[in-house]
Scaffold this active site. Sequence first.
Site, short mmCIF file in Angstrom:
data_model
loop_
_atom_site.label_atom_id
_atom_site.label_comp_id
_atom_site.label_asym_id
_atom_site.label_seq_id
_atom_site.Cartn_x
_atom_site.Cartn_y
_atom_site.Cartn_z
N ASP A 1 0.87 -1.18 0.00
CA ASP A 1 0.00 0.00 0.00
C ASP A 1 0.91 1.23 0.00
OD1 ASP A 1 -2.18 1.64 -0.10
OD2 ASP A 1 -3.23 0.73 1.56
C1 NOJ Z 1 -4.02 3.94 -0.05
C2 NOJ Z 1 -5.20 3.02 0.07
O1 NOJ Z 1 -5.17 2.33 1.30
C3 NOJ Z 1 -5.29 2.03 -1.06
O2 NOJ Z 1 -6.48 1.30 -0.95
C4 NOJ Z 1 -5.20 2.72 -2.39
O3 NOJ Z 1 -5.32 1.80 -3.43
C5 NOJ Z 1 -3.86 3.44 -2.44
N1 NOJ Z 1 -3.80 4.44 -1.39
C6 NOJ Z 1 -3.62 4.10 -3.79
O4 NOJ Z 1 -4.46 5.17 -3.95
#
Ligand code: NOJ
Length: 766
Positions: A297
Site C-alpha cells: 500500500d
Molecule cells: C491507499 C489506500 O489504502 C489504497 O487502498 C489505495 O489503493 C492506495 N492508497 C492508492 O491510492
Amino acid sequence: MLAQYYFLPRGRYLLLLFSFLLSCGGTDQKEVELSIPQRVNELMAKMTLKEKIGQMNQYNGFWNVTGPSPKEGNAKEKYDHLAQGLVGSMLNVRGAREVRAVQEIAVNKSRLGIPLIIGFDLIHGYKTISPIPLAESASWDLEAIRNSAALGAKEASAAGINWTFAPMVDITRDARWGRVMEGAGEDPYLGSVIASARVKGFQGDDLSSPNSVAACAKHFAAYGFAESGKDYNTVDIGESTLHNIVLPPFKAASDAGVRTFMNAFNELNGIPATADKILQRDILKRDWGFDGFIVSDWGSLKEMIVHGYARDNNHAGELALNGGSDMDMESYIYLSELESLVEEGRVTMAQIDDAVRRILTVKYELGLFDDPFRYCDTTREKEITGAHEIRAGALDMAKKSIVLLKNNNAVLPLKREGQTIALIGPLAADKNSPLGNWRIAGENNSAISVLEGMRKYGANTIIHEQGVKLVNEIPAFHREVNINTTDKSGIKAAKNIAKNADVVVMVLGEYGFQSGEGRSRSKLDLPGFQQELLEEVYAVNKNIILVLMNGRPLVLNWADEHLPAIVEAWHLGTESGNAIAEVLYGDYNPSGKLPMSFPRSVGQMPLYYNYKNTGRPGAKGADAGSVFWSHYGDEKNVPLYPFGFGLSYTEFEYSEITLSKPELTRGTKIEASVTLTNRGVVKGKEVVQMYIRDHYASVTRPVRELKDFELVELAPGESQQIIFEITPETLQFYSANKKWESEPGTFSLFIGTNSATTRSAHFELE
Ligand code: NOJ
C-alpha cells in the site's frame, strides 16, 4: 529482423519472425510459438539487476495524490527514472493522452522498452460513478455487481488504465471505520461471492481485451479489523477469526483468478502486513497457489519504520521483500535499497526474480507487450466515456442498491400527481455527495440530485428548502470535512414549506467525503444540525419519508420510532436522483438487503450477526433480571436493523422448511427447501437467505452463518420453491486441527428474509 506478436486465446502468443535474408534476395518466414513464461524468461535474461528492481518500483503520477506525499517536487527525477527503465508501474496517471505520454517514455526511451502497468483506484466507476461498493453489495445481485465492475473497467480502460486497486474485500464489523463504504460489509460468505463477482467483472474472460483491467484484492490482511474503527490502527485478532472471517473473501478472489493483491497499512498481531511472510509467502503464494503479484500500500514499506518494526529504509526493504511484497508503491525503498541488499545477501536474487517474473507475467497477460498503447486511443476514450450503456448500468445498479428500511401503512410509493411535496434537507439538491468517496475521475457536482430526479418523475408540485447546510465548503479528497455547527437559520423556511405539504421527503445523511479512507467517526448519528432539523419539521408535519445518503450504517433510533418511512439510499453515484425517484414513485420495487447490521448506539460496536454465543447469552427463568449475562445495562444486544434486512412494496410469505433427510453422511447432500409466495399486489424480488449453526465444535462456532442465498422475483400471487443444497463441505470451517474441515455434530438451519429469522430445521452430520 522485425518481430511482431499476435494475441491468441488462453494466453498463448504467436511470435512471427520475419527474417529478411538479403543474401538470397527473398523472405524466409518462420513461426515460433512462445508461451508467456518463455517470453518472460527471454526478457529477464536481458535485464540487469537494476532494471529488474525498476519493475518492482511504482510511482504516483503528477495529478491526483491518494496518500501523503513522501517526497516533494520530484517530477523530474520520476521522468528520468522512467527513461532509465527504473519504473515498473505508475498510479494516478489517467486519460488516454496522459497515459500515452508516460508510456512513450518507458517504451521508447528505456533500454528494453518494457511497458508500464497503469494503476488506479477504480472503486465504483471511473467518470460515470456507480454506487459505492457497500451499496452495490446491498443488492445481493451478483450479476449486477459483476456487470457494474465490467462497465467501470470499460470506461477506465478507455482512459488508459489497465489495473484497478479493487475490489477491497476487507470484512468489517465496525461502522466507525470510514472504509466500510468500500467493501461488501460484515459477512465472509457474502463478501466472498461478491469478491469473485467483482474480480470477474473487472478482468472479464480475457485480460488482454482492451475493455478489461487487472483487479487487485486488498488489503491483505485484516485491515477492516482496525481497533476501535480508527483507520490505520493496530489489528490484533486470533487465528480463528483470521481464517474463518478475514481470509475467505481473499481466497475467493484468488480462486476467481485475481491477478494482484495489495497488502495493508496495519500491523497484524505485531507484524506489519507489508512484511508478513506467513500471510504473503506461506498462505497466499504457497498454499493458495497465487501466481500474480503483490503491491504494497502507499508508502507502507516506509511506514514500517514508524510502526517500530524496521530500523531504517534498508531494513524495511529487506523485511518487505522477505515478507513477499513484490512491488513498492511510493516508498522509493526498493529502488534505493534492493541492490545493496542483494550484494550483502540479505535478500536473494531468486526473490527478486520471482517478483519480477510475476509482474512481467501480468503485463504480458494484459497484452501490453503486444501493444503498449492499446489503452491509449483518444477516439475510443471519447466514444466510451459516459456512453449510454454505462449510464444505464449505473442507474440499474443504483436502483438495485436501495434498501427500504421502514414503510408503515404503505406510505410509499408516493402518489404520482396532485400532491405538494416538501423536499427538505442538505442533501436534497446536492449533486456532489451522491458520488461518495473514491470517485477520483468523477466530476464534482455531476450526480443527478434527488431534487432533479423528483422533478423528472411524477407530476407533483415539489418545493425545496435545504433547511441546514451540512458542510461549510466542498472539501478536497484528502482534507477533513468541515461540518456546519453554527448556522441553523434555514430551519424556519423548511418548516414553513413542510407545514402545508401533503408529504415531506427529507434527504439527510453523510456528506460524500464523510466516509472513505481516513474518515473514521466516533459518532454514528446524523451529523451537524440534521437531527434537529428533522425533529423541527416533524413538529409541523409527521408525514415524513426519510431518504438517507450515507457511506456506513448510522444510528437511526429516533427516525425509526417516529417516521412512517425510511429509505436507505447510500451514495448511489451519477444516477442517484433518478434511481431514488423511481423507487419513491414505485416504478422500481426496492429489494436491497443490508450487508451490515445497523446499530442502536455507537457503543454496540463492533456489531455483527455471526457472533459467538458465549457461556452466558441470556438470563432466563429463575435468573431473569440477573445481571450475570453478556449484555449492556443501558442498551439492547440486538441491532436496530439486522444484517440481511430489507423490505419491499410487496409482502412475501415463507412456508416452513422441508429437509430431504435428517442426517448428512459424507459424500451426500441434504436439500432444504421452502416455498416463497408473493402475497402482495405488485411484482417484487426477495433475497431468500440460508443460515446454519454448528452447535459444538473443536473451535466454537458463531450462532449462525450465512451459507447461501437466492434472489427470486415473483409476480403477485406467484409461488416458487427454493432449494438449497447442504453438503459436508458447506459445513467446513478452520478447525482446531488448523485446516478446513467439517466435524460431526448437530446443526440448525434457518431460511428466511434476514439474519434474525427464526424459521428453522435441524440435522446431524455423521
Ligand atoms: C491507499 C489506500 O489504502 C489504497 O487502498 C489505495 O489503493 C492506495 N492508497 C492508492 O491510492
